[in-house]
Design a protein around this motif. Sequence first.
Motif, short mmCIF file in Angstrom:
data_model
loop_
_atom_site.label_atom_id
_atom_site.label_comp_id
_atom_site.label_asym_id
_atom_site.label_seq_id
_atom_site.Cartn_x
_atom_site.Cartn_y
_atom_site.Cartn_z
N THR A 14 -34.16 48.49 -70.90
CA THR A 14 -35.25 47.71 -71.48
C THR A 14 -34.74 46.98 -72.71
N LYS A 15 -35.05 45.68 -72.81
CA LYS A 15 -34.62 44.89 -73.96
C LYS A 15 -35.85 44.31 -74.65
N ILE A 16 -36.57 45.16 -75.33
CA ILE A 16 -37.70 44.66 -76.10
C ILE A 16 -37.46 45.02 -77.56
N LYS A 17 -38.04 44.26 -78.41
CA LYS A 17 -37.89 44.49 -79.84
C LYS A 17 -38.76 45.68 -80.24
N LEU A 18 -38.14 46.68 -80.85
CA LEU A 18 -38.87 47.84 -81.30
C LEU A 18 -39.45 47.57 -82.68
N GLU A 19 -40.72 47.78 -82.82
CA GLU A 19 -41.36 47.60 -84.11
C GLU A 19 -42.03 48.90 -84.51
N ILE A 20 -41.65 49.43 -85.63
CA ILE A 20 -42.29 50.63 -86.14
C ILE A 20 -43.43 50.18 -87.05
N PRO A 21 -44.62 50.59 -86.75
CA PRO A 21 -45.73 50.19 -87.61
C PRO A 21 -45.52 50.71 -89.03
N LEU A 22 -45.46 49.81 -90.00
CA LEU A 22 -45.19 50.21 -91.37
C LEU A 22 -46.30 51.08 -91.95
N LEU A 23 -47.52 50.82 -91.57
CA LEU A 23 -48.62 51.63 -92.08
C LEU A 23 -48.47 53.07 -91.61
N PHE A 24 -48.11 53.25 -90.35
CA PHE A 24 -47.90 54.60 -89.83
C PHE A 24 -46.77 55.29 -90.58
N LEU A 25 -45.68 54.57 -90.82
CA LEU A 25 -44.54 55.13 -91.54
C LEU A 25 -44.93 55.51 -92.97
N PHE A 26 -45.68 54.66 -93.62
CA PHE A 26 -46.13 54.92 -94.99
C PHE A 26 -47.05 56.15 -95.04
N GLN A 27 -47.98 56.25 -94.11
CA GLN A 27 -48.88 57.40 -94.05
C GLN A 27 -48.11 58.69 -93.76
N TYR A 28 -47.11 58.60 -92.92
CA TYR A 28 -46.28 59.76 -92.61
C TYR A 28 -45.51 60.22 -93.85
N MET A 29 -44.97 59.26 -94.62
CA MET A 29 -44.22 59.60 -95.82
C MET A 29 -45.12 60.25 -96.87
N ILE A 30 -46.34 59.76 -97.02
CA ILE A 30 -47.28 60.35 -97.97
C ILE A 30 -47.63 61.77 -97.54
N LYS A 31 -47.90 61.97 -96.28
CA LYS A 31 -48.24 63.30 -95.77
C LYS A 31 -47.07 64.25 -95.96
N LEU A 32 -45.86 63.78 -95.68
CA LEU A 32 -44.67 64.61 -95.83
C LEU A 32 -44.45 64.99 -97.29
N SER A 33 -44.65 64.05 -98.21
CA SER A 33 -44.47 64.38 -99.62
C SER A 33 -45.55 65.34 -100.10
N SER A 34 -46.76 65.23 -99.57
CA SER A 34 -47.82 66.16 -99.93
C SER A 34 -47.51 67.57 -99.43
N ILE A 35 -47.00 67.67 -98.23
CA ILE A 35 -46.63 68.97 -97.68
C ILE A 35 -45.47 69.57 -98.47
N THR A 36 -44.48 68.73 -98.82
CA THR A 36 -43.34 69.20 -99.60
C THR A 36 -43.79 69.69 -100.96
N ALA A 37 -44.69 68.98 -101.62
CA ALA A 37 -45.20 69.39 -102.92
C ALA A 37 -45.94 70.72 -102.82
N HIS A 38 -46.71 70.91 -101.76
CA HIS A 38 -47.44 72.17 -101.56
C HIS A 38 -46.48 73.34 -101.34
N ILE A 39 -45.44 73.12 -100.55
CA ILE A 39 -44.44 74.16 -100.31
C ILE A 39 -43.72 74.52 -101.60
#
Length: 133
Positions: A14-39
């Motif tokens: 398959t030769k399609i351009k992969l696009e990672i939704p930036l909003l999803f990535l940003f929300q994931y990073m915020i959630k990950l930092s929140s979990i890390t802070a709690h730990i």
Amino acid sequence: MMVQKWFWMLPLDTKIKLEIPLLFLFQYMIKLSSITAHILDIWHRRNSRSYIAHLRSLGIRIGDGCIFRDPLTTRIDVSRPALVSIGSNVDMNTYFQILTHDWASFVFRNKYHDFVNSSGRVEIGSNIYIGTN
């Protein structure tokens, strides 16, 4: 045709351009930092000695021989660490809380549309036992 979003689901040819939704990535990073802070918070509160070392590293003055009976249920305001001072040989029981401010400024902000500072120094002397809340 439905486009698959994850590269591991795509066929190799398959030769399609992969696009990672930036909003999803940003929300994931915020959630990950929140979990890390709690730990990290739980790790610092694993026992009295580690909690005291953590509070000292933040700038709170704590004397020798202090003990927190249950650091997981203790809340100390670390937003203004220079305002908190705990003497030597202080025994703090469960569900203990130290605040350097209150929410009176919220009442004044709504009434006068201005911020009124309502913070102050908290000093606990030496050789003190503080009971449970």
